[in-house]
Structure formats: structure tokens, C-alpha cells
Write an enzyme that holds these catalytic residues in place. Structure first.
Site, PDB file in Angstrom:
ATOM      1  N   ARG A  67       0.732  -1.092  -0.100  1.00 41.93           N
ATOM      2  CA  ARG A  67       0.073  -0.011  -0.248  1.00 41.93           C
ATOM      3  C   ARG A  67       1.014   1.147   0.042  1.00 41.93           C
ATOM      4  NH1 ARG A  67      -2.578   2.382   4.675  1.00 41.93           N
ATOM      5  NH2 ARG A  67      -4.323   3.967   3.966  1.00 41.93           N
ATOM      6  N   LYS A 131       4.079  -6.998  11.946  1.00 35.59           N
ATOM      7  CA  LYS A 131       3.613  -7.384  10.726  1.00 35.59           C
ATOM      8  C   LYS A 131       3.719  -8.719  10.062  1.00 35.59           C
ATOM      9  CE  LYS A 131       2.096  -5.109   6.175  1.00 35.59           C
ATOM     10  NZ  LYS A 131       1.618  -3.858   5.663  1.00 35.59           N
ATOM     11  N   ARG A 263      -1.138   4.704  13.785  1.00 38.51           N
ATOM     12  CA  ARG A 263      -0.315   4.205  14.626  1.00 38.51           C
ATOM     13  C   ARG A 263      -0.766   4.279  15.936  1.00 38.51           C
ATOM     14  NH1 ARG A 263       3.332   3.381  11.446  1.00 38.51           N
ATOM     15  NH2 ARG A 263       4.378   4.718   9.895  1.00 38.51           N
TER      16      ARG A 263
END
Ligand code: BTN
Length: 265
Positions: A67, A131, A263
Site C-alpha cells: 500500500r 506485521k 499508529r
């Protein structure tokens, strides 16, 4: 060619078909040893009329993308990288599609025994705060409607080149999951078939509760960067179209979408 590129087992399509069983008829999966990006390959096939259910899995991506124009790092034998094409009628709203795909991936990984998964808006698959994978949905329109290419990347086992990445990464092996790429892809395609049927019928709204149940930042303080503005507030999840809901200090609720990063604050 370095050793890590030579020393891996190529994807086994026959094994995937066996594992898919009755579902094999719903997908037409092609294996490519090396390509720029499975999303690029599938977008091109989509413009040539490839049907819903076409998928491309690659051992090596030389220009994998994420992205916001980011590079997606993967390594042969260390990553699952594939894309799936789904078609939608003209004017069908695709709002929330990448979140729906995240739900399918999370359900599949949970079925493989992975605990502690979470979803971060809009498309990150998180394991223990790091992640584990991502989803990139790209859409081509033609007279028949929308062709959505849903690209998915999952880290299976760590690779030395990932240690310096801006965002810390997790791998399935961190969760003691040693499933092979064929088994993982079979689980993910199985869940995607269910989720895409639901999305095509009832849009994201029907999957929203499933997404919220895994939301990494539900009711937590977050910082949001949106078009050069930074906003701070409490994340209140997503609406029925998959847009992010941010409650400001004054109690006002903003609905956010598009080019936004989030975040923990
Ligand atoms: C992100 O987290 O920003 C999305 C990452 C998506 C990566 C996958 S790997 C397979 C497919 N091909 C690509 O070039 N990107 C997606």
C-alpha cells in the site's frame, strides 16, 4: 543467483488441488516461478478477460508492492505471495473489500492454529504487535464492471534481509505454525470463497463484527496521518463501509478513508 534463491522447494500445484478438494473447481490457480508482482500479472490477465477465481502464486516477486507505493519484501521459501481475481457487477460498491480479505486471511490462519492475530486498518495482519502479512487490493474497471485483484503476502519464516525493515515483521514460525505454502493457500482460498460470497451478497457490513473482533486498536489511543495532518484520538473501529472511526478529545467522531496511516499513540 544467490543460495537462498536456489534452495527452496517450488510451489506444488498438484498438492494444492488435492488439498482444495471440492473447492478446486472454484479457482484456476497458476504458478509462476518468478514475476514482477502477482498483482501486476493478474491485472493484465483481468484486462484480457480472465474469470473470477483466477489466481497467481509466485515463488519469487522481483517488484512486489504494498500500500501507498511501498515495496513488499518477500523471499523464496520464506513467503507466500499470491493474488486472486474477483469480479463484481457495474456500480457494486467495493468499500471495505480489503478489510473483508483481511478477515478471510485471519480466519484461515486461525484454522491453521495461529493464536494472537489482530487486524490493523486497513490491511495489515498483525501477530504479537508485528506485521505478519498484508493485503493490496487493486481494481480495474471495464464495461462489465469491476475486476478486483486481491494480493496477499504472508511471512512464513524470517529472512536476514528483513531485519532492517522500518516496520518490525513477524513470521508464522513465531507462532509455531510450520504449514507449507500449499496448505496455507488452500486454507486462505477456502475462507476467501466464503468471505467473497458474503461480500458479494451483503457487502462489508455483514463481516464488520468479525473484523472488529480482531481489531488491534479498538478503543485505544491512536495517531493518524491524513493528507499532511496529524490527528490524535481514540479509535472506535470501522463503520459498515470499512471507514475508520476516530473520536477526538472533544468527543466528535471523524470518519476516515483513503490515504491514511494509523499508529498506536
Ligand atoms: C501492504 O501491506 O502494504 C500490502 C502488501 C501486499 C503484498 C502482496 S504479495 C502478493 C501481491 N503482489 C504484490 O505486488 N503485492 C501483493
Amino acid at each position: 543467483m544467490n543460495n537462498s534463491i536456489k534452495n527452496y522447494t517450488p510451489f506444488d500445484l498438484t498438492r494444492l488441488r488435492d488439498l482444495l478438494g471440492d473447492l478446486a473447481g472454484r479457482f484456476d490457480v497458476d504458478h509462476i516461478v518468478s514475476c514482477d508482482s502477482t498483482n501486476s500479472q493478474l491485472l493484465e490477465r483481468a484486462t484480457r478477460g480472465a474469470p473470477l477465481g483466477t489466481a497467481v502464486v509466485a515463488d519469487i516477486q522481483t517488484a512486489g508492492r504494498g500500500r501507498r507505493g511501498r515495496v513488499w519484501q518477500s523471499a523464496p521459501g520464506h513467503s507466500l505471495t499470491f493474488s486472486l481475481l474477483w469480479r463484481f457487477p457495474d456500480r457494486f460498491s467495493l468499500a471495505g473489500l480489503s478489510l473483508a480479505v483481511g478477515v478471510a486471511v485471519a480466519r484461515a490462519l486461525e484454522r491453521c492454529g495461529v493464536d494472537g492475530l489482530a487486524l490493523k486498518w486497513p490491511n495489515d495482519i498483525i501477530l504479537d504487535g508485528r506485521k505478519l502479512g498484508g493485503v493490496l487490493v487493486e481494481v480495474a474497471f471495464d464495461e462489465r464492471g469491476a475486476a478486483a485483484v486481491m494480493g496477499i503476502g504472508i511471512n512464513l519464516k524470517s529472512h536476514p534481509s528483513w531485519s532492517n525493515l522500518e516496520q518490525p515483521v513477524a513470521c508464522l514460525q513465531d507462532a509455531n505454525c510450520f504449514a507449507g505454502r500449499e496448505a496455507l493457500l488452500a486454507f486462505i482460498l477456502g475462507e476467501l470463497a466464503i468471505v467473497m460470497d458474503s461480500f458479494s451478497r451483503d457487502s462489508f457490513a455483514a463481516l464488520r463484527d468479525d473484523w472488529l473482533a480482531r481489531h488491534a486498536y479498538q478503543d485505544l489511543p491512536v495517531k493518524i496521518n491524513a493528507e499532511s495532518r496529524q490527528l490524535i484520538g481514540i479509535c472506535r473501529g470501522v463503520d459498515g463501509e470499512g471507514a475508520l472511526l476516530l473520536e477526538s478529545e472533544s468527543g466528535g467522531l471523524s470518519v476516515m478513508n483513503g490515504d491514511v496511516t494509523l499508529r498506536g499513540a
